[in-house]
Write an enzyme that holds these catalytic residues in place. Structure first.
Site, mmCIF file in Angstrom:
data_model
loop_
_atom_site.group_PDB
_atom_site.id
_atom_site.type_symbol
_atom_site.label_atom_id
_atom_site.label_comp_id
_atom_site.label_asym_id
_atom_site.label_seq_id
_atom_site.Cartn_x
_atom_site.Cartn_y
_atom_site.Cartn_z
ATOM 1 N N ASP A 207 0.867 -1.174 0.000
ATOM 2 C CA ASP A 207 0.000 0.000 0.000
ATOM 3 C C ASP A 207 0.909 1.231 0.000
ATOM 4 O O ASP A 207 2.095 1.150 0.315
ATOM 5 C CB ASP A 207 -0.939 -0.011 1.216
ATOM 6 C CG ASP A 207 -2.158 0.883 0.970
ATOM 7 O OD1 ASP A 207 -2.119 1.728 0.047
ATOM 8 O OD2 ASP A 207 -3.157 0.748 1.707
HETATM 9 C C1 BGC Z 1 -5.293 2.789 0.052
HETATM 10 C C2 BGC Z 1 -5.274 1.661 -0.955
HETATM 11 C C3 BGC Z 1 -5.191 2.209 -2.351
HETATM 12 C C4 BGC Z 1 -3.945 3.067 -2.450
HETATM 13 C C5 BGC Z 1 -3.719 3.639 -3.827
HETATM 14 C C6 BGC Z 1 -4.163 3.762 -0.172
HETATM 15 O O1 BGC Z 1 -4.353 4.887 0.610
HETATM 16 O O2 BGC Z 1 -5.233 2.270 1.355
HETATM 17 O O3 BGC Z 1 -6.435 0.882 -0.788
HETATM 18 O O4 BGC Z 1 -5.194 1.178 -3.295
HETATM 19 O O5 BGC Z 1 -4.039 4.123 -1.520
HETATM 20 O O6 BGC Z 1 -4.640 4.632 -4.128
#
Ligand code: BGC
Length: 711
Positions: free
Chosen positions: A279
């Site tokens: 993440d």
């Molecule tokens: C989220 C993810 C997401 C990623 C990319 C993060 O803040 O937790 O679920 O895929 O950002 O946007």
């Protein structure tokens, strides 16, 4: 920087020309890899392991490391507004024909420019229908593909622990079995469209408060029985190509550096052969991440770069990560096809609209219907009250979608009501005016919404939240309207459970969730009975906030010193209410149909349970018979929830018709996680069986013995 996109579009153009000329094989071969005579790994007849090995031998140490991070610091949950804004991009290695990999959020539709906004995933969960999940994943992936993406970040399968979680709308509810089946089907549907799914967020991700720094203490049994099954199913049944590890620490290890999960469980035990992405900003230490089983850092190589990795981790670790990435790309044909074009015209919006509407209908959950108030009997006058009637609510963050088009409830209902009926609207800000509008109409429909999304948890479970003043006093509004009109229906457009203190004063309650861009149309069809409400609760609605799991115990939630004890163990969701004998307002699995059903013919064996469900009403309707098992406890150290969902089936039945439903049971369904032995075990004793329309309404009961036990 590598001009990857220009290079890619040239290859894509060549491939399209060849395809137009009727030479699809050549077009394929033109793909992006190159001539197998010079680049043997481009020979599509070889297996992915062999191709990855051939290519790996040709990469420099720096090139391998460059594969281990995406190259796009922007994007992510705050980006995605422009048509070309992929969430992340890995530039690949043009020198050797390694194509770029484009990635998009997310679990409710593509977050890149405009897209079809499907109903929130929690509505999909309410559908209790793996076929719907396949269609959902397929719809999202199809659009992701035609926005030029190779990877879609979804589904989100983190099991719901507290209904205050800001991402409740984005997940599949509080039961691991339901989440596992739907998540795996989502992945299958998505990958069938030629897009790699990225199931998220491994391993435990249960709240937004302090999410980046949270220290979670979770016992192995809880992990195995509650939080891991959806990931396990996404790997073993769904065949997911990628997995996203999450934020926070699990038992002392950051999620994206946790070898006990990523190496041991995910790869060795489950046989995962894809690659793990982090993440955004979830990597804390390059060496720990690389040795812990993370393959690719997102959104940019802040940790995974040559400075941090070269000569600091064994070369075989770097080779392993690069191999995982390349092997997955080979296995999913990424090298052997042209780049996907970012071309909106290839999205069949009519088909997507139909999917959005039908998925919304299949998740709409009729919670209460006193005196058969619904379906509406063509009233001549309707008052629609509350701003929600005029909105298309959604959660925010990486699961938010900018819809192609929308149908608000007001529009959908007005259209369905037709010219012969008066449809008035009042925004509900002035309760007296709203009550007046309600009094003048035959039926009053009040809309209530909540605020949910990434980054924050909800500040309270009530609709009227002191810390959410923008919503106003929605409970007061509902009460005022109910006092003015005895035919009041409440439509909840919320991302999860809310309190309903006025339930006894209104006739009908529909949980429409965030129903997506066609929500107004779907809602009108459900309210008028053109279609039976298909949803059943994937989450418990409590009577009071204090009844909910983890409520009133700061050590459990939101944590003390950023430390959260999952001391409730496996007693998550309805398992908590059942064990504590707390009566919910609306239990897990509950949802009414416009017809009635009779349950009978229970047949029980340790390998399967059968039952017959019969439509005893006068309309065609949807039944969702559910199987729950109460497992025997092997000892005080392993307390067992009174019941756990082990099977369900969605059937549509005409009046008078019956269906025989079969719920197969495998060994795993009867097992608990034995912490001492580190494996699944079947306890000796009596297994109690319940079948019926909800977790608290099980008209058929039986039992069978296992392991030499007795009943
Ligand atoms: C989220 C993810 C997401 C990623 C990319 C993060 O803040 O937790 O679920 O895929 O950002 O946007």
């Amino acid at each position: 920087m590598v001009p990857a996109k220009r290079w890619m579009s040239a290859a894509g153009a060549l491939a399209s020309v060849l395809a137009l000329a009727g030479v699809p094989d050549l077009a394929q071969a033109a793909g992006r890899c190159g001539d197998p005579a010079q680049r043997p790994w481009c020979d599509a007849r070889l297996g992915p392991d062999q191709r990855a090995a051939l290519l790996l031998a040709r990469l420099t140490a720096d090139e391998k490391i460059s594969l281990m991070a995406t190259d796009d610091p922007l994007g992510g949950p705050l980006g995605g507004f422009s048509e070309n804004a992929h969430a992340d991009t890995n530039n690949g290695i043009p020198r050797l024909g390694v194509p770029p990999v484009y990635m998009a959020d997310g679990p409710a539709g593509v977050r890149q420019g405009k897209a079809t906004a499907l109903p929130a995933p929690i509505a999909l969960a309410a559908g209790f229908d793996p076929a719907a999940a396949r269609r959902y994943g397929g719809t999202v992936a199809w659009e992701a593909r035609h926005r030029g993406n190779d990877v879609i970040f979804g589904p989100t399968v983190d099991v719901l622990r507290t209904p205050l979680n800001g991402r409740t709308f984005e997940g599949l509810g509080e039961d691991p079995y339901l989440s596992a089946g739907l998540g795996a089907s989502w992945v299958q549907g998505a990958q069938k469209q030629g897009v790699l799914a990225s199931v998220k967020h491994l391993a435990v991700y249960a709240q937004e408060s302090d999410r980046l720094a949270l220290k979670m203490k979770v016992a192995p049994r809880t992990l195995r029985e509650i939080y891991l099954p959806p990931f396990e199913a996404a790997v073993k049944t769904g065949g997911t190509a990628t997995v996203m590890c999450g934020f926070g620490q699990l038992n002392g290890r950051w999620a994206c550096e946790d070898g006990s999960v990523l190496n041991k469980i995910l790869r060795t035990e489950w046989g995962f052969k894809g690659f793990v992405v982090s993440d955004h900003t979830a990597v804390h230490d390059a060496v720990a991440g690389a040795t812990g089983g993370l393959d690719m850092e997102l959104p940019v190589g802040m940790k995974f770069n040559a400075w941090n990795l070269k000569n600091k981790v064994p070369q075989q670790v770097i080779d392993g990560a690069a191999r995982n990435i390349l092997r997955t790309m080979f296995a999913h044909g990424v090298f052997d096809r042209p780049a996907y074009a970012n071309d909106l015209t290839r999205i069949d919006r009519t088909a997507s609209r139909t999917a959005a509407r039908q998925l919304a209908e299949s998740g709409m959950t009729l919670l209460q219907n006193t005196g058969g108030a619904l379906p509406l009997k063509s009233p001549r006058s309707i008052a629609l009250i509350g701003k929600g009637a005029n909105e298309v609510p959604s959660g925010f963050g990486s699961a938010q979608v900018q819809p192609f088009s929308t149908v608000t409830p007001r529009k959908g209902i007005a259209q369905r009501a037709g010219a012969g009926a008066q449809v008035a609207y009042d925004d509900g800000r002035d309760h007296r005016a709203a009550a007046d509008a309600a009094r003048k109409a035959q039926v009053a429909i009040v809309f209530a919404t909540d605020t949910q999304g990434e980054f924050f948890d909800k500040s309270c479970l009530a609709l009227t939240c002191a810390r959410d003043p923008l919503k106003g006093d929605q409970d007061g509004l509902i009460s005022a309207v109910a006092a003015a009109n005895p035919n009041t229906i409440v439509v909840l457009e919320t991302g999860g459970p809310v309190l309903t203190p006025w339930a006894g004063r209104v006739k009908g309650i529909v949980a429409a969730w965030y129903p997506g861009q066609q929500g107004g149309e779907a809602l009108a069809r459900v309210l008028y009975g053109d279609v039976d409400p298909g949803g059943r609760l994937p989450v418990t609605f409590p009577v009071a906030a204090g009844d909910a799991p983890t409520a009133g115990n700061p050590a459990q939630y939101p944590g003390v010193n950023k430390t959260v004890a999952f001391s409730e163990g496996v007693f998550v969701g309805y398992r908590h209410y059942d064990a504590k004998r707390i009566k919910p307002r609306f239990p897990f699995g509950h949802g009414l149909s416009y017809t009635t059903f009779r349950y009978g013919g229970l047949a029980v064996t340790p390998t399967g349970v059968q039952a017959t469900v019969t439509n005893t009403g006068s309309r065609t309707g949807v039944a969702v018979p559910q199987l729950y098992l109460g497992l025997p406890s092997p000892g005080a150290a392993v307390p067992q929830p009174p019941r756990q969902l082990k099977g369900y089936q969605k059937v549509t039945l005409a009046p008078g018709r019956s269906a025989r439903v079969t719920f197969p049971l495998d060994r795993r369904a009867l097992s608990y996680w034995d912490q001492a032995g580190g494996g699944w075990k079947v306890a000796k004793g009596c297994y109690r069986v319940g079948v019926g329309p909800s977790s608290r309404d099980l008209p058929l009961t039986g039992a069978f013995a296992q392991g030499g036990g007795a009943c």
